[in-house]
Motif scaffolding. Structure first.
Motif: not given
Length: 325
Positions: A62, A94, A302, A305
């Motif tokens: 991220g 993330y 999230m 992902a």
């Protein structure tokens, strides 16, 4: 806190939502409660084992996020707990929280949703540092953007138009090409069945090319440049190694830069702090005026992902894929 771990290098299913130690801000850092992050192709490369984080950076993927400041590290000024911000990261996006140098933090642009702001820092800093700070794009010039419908491409088209440049772009599907045209690109070239070199030469040649392909486009990019043109390479989707015709560069007085963002130091003349400061001073007003806006392809939880990575790998993504807490 919870964050995404990469169990081992591999396909999207190696991404797992697991418990991690809570980060704490060091001197000069702030702690952000993350609202959203965004998926970048560098994240895919990291997941596959081909792009390890810089030394000292978080192993959590991220490269950008948005949220609110939860805590200030020693010596931090100019920010307060509760400020809505977005940030450029070397890793760690993330997750539920991240510690980041205060010099890499930007205020949430007025008029932009806090979640959508997560998709701004990485593309804004990448495009601005390469096209404006390095290549010196100015009004009246022709900018060629490869992959115009993606996160980088949609940002670059808008920045070029906002600065008064003409913008040409390559794109794939009819829907992607229409999006590029709607953003002001002209001509919009199908990379599947058109020769971008011929089209760009007919338009007078490109003064600046923003390229995400690398090796496979190198010679054609040099051919498409106008005299004194600048090729800015920011990705290697088409390979790492190619033959370079320096004679072609010599005759047309061409320039080429191959610049990454993630591995730069925070401070120094080529550091992230200088880029973020210039973006805040010169690009942020264009975003707040609505001349450059984040385009979102999808919002994905999230913890899912892996699904977001699979979407980006499948192609034909228009704008950014956001990961939302």
């Amino acid at each position: 806190m919870y964050a995404i771990s990469i169990r081992e290098p591999g396909e999207p299913d190696v991404l797992e939502w697991t418990e991690h130690p809570d980060p704490r801000p060091g001197p000069g850092e702030v702690l952000i409660d993350i609202v959203a992050s965004a998926v970048n192709r560098a994240d895919l490369s990291q997941r596959q084992g081909n792009y390890p984080p810089p030394k000292g950076a978080s192993e959590i993927p991220g490269l950008e996020c948005s949220g609110t400041i939860a805590e200030l590290g020693e010596g931090v000024t100019g920010w307060q707990v509760g400020d809505e911000v977005c940030a450029l990261l070397a890793g760690g996006g993330y997750a539920e929280r991240v510690a980041v140098p205060a010099a890499q933090v930007l205020p949430k642009p007025a008029g932009v949703d806090l979640v959508d702001a997560a998709g701004v820092p990485e593309v804004a800093c990448t495009v601005w540092s390469n096209v404006v700070m390095e290549a010196g794009l100015r009004s009246g010039q022709l900018l060629l953007v490869h992959g115009g419908a993606g996160g980088i491409g949609t940002c670059a088209i808008q920045i070029g138009k906002a600065l008064g440049a003409r913008v040409a772009t390559t794109a794939g599907s009819a829907e992607s090409r229409q999006l590029c045209a709607d953003l002001g690109a002209d001509p919009v070239i199908s990379y599947r069945d058109e020769d971008f070199v011929a089209v760009v030469k007919e338009a007078g040649g490109a003064d600046v090319i923003l390229d995400n392909m690398g090796a496979s486009y190198l010679d054609r990019n040099l051919s498409a440049l106008a005299p004194d043109g600048h090729l800015a390479v920011i990705g290697l989707q088409g390979g790492r190694k190619a033959e370079l015709d320096m004679g072609k560069m010599l005759v047309k007085r061409l320039h080429m830069s191959v610049l990454g963002l993630r591995g730069r130091p925070v401070e120094g003349p080529n550091g992230k702090a200088a880029i973020v400061a210039d973006v805040r001073e010169r690009l942020w007003p264009l975003i707040e005026a609505g001349k450059v806006r984040p385009l979102v392809h999808a919002r994905v939880p999230m913890r899912e992902a892996a699904r977001a990575h699979a979407m980006l790998e499948a192609g034909d993504v228009r704008g950014k894929i956001l990961l939302v807490r």
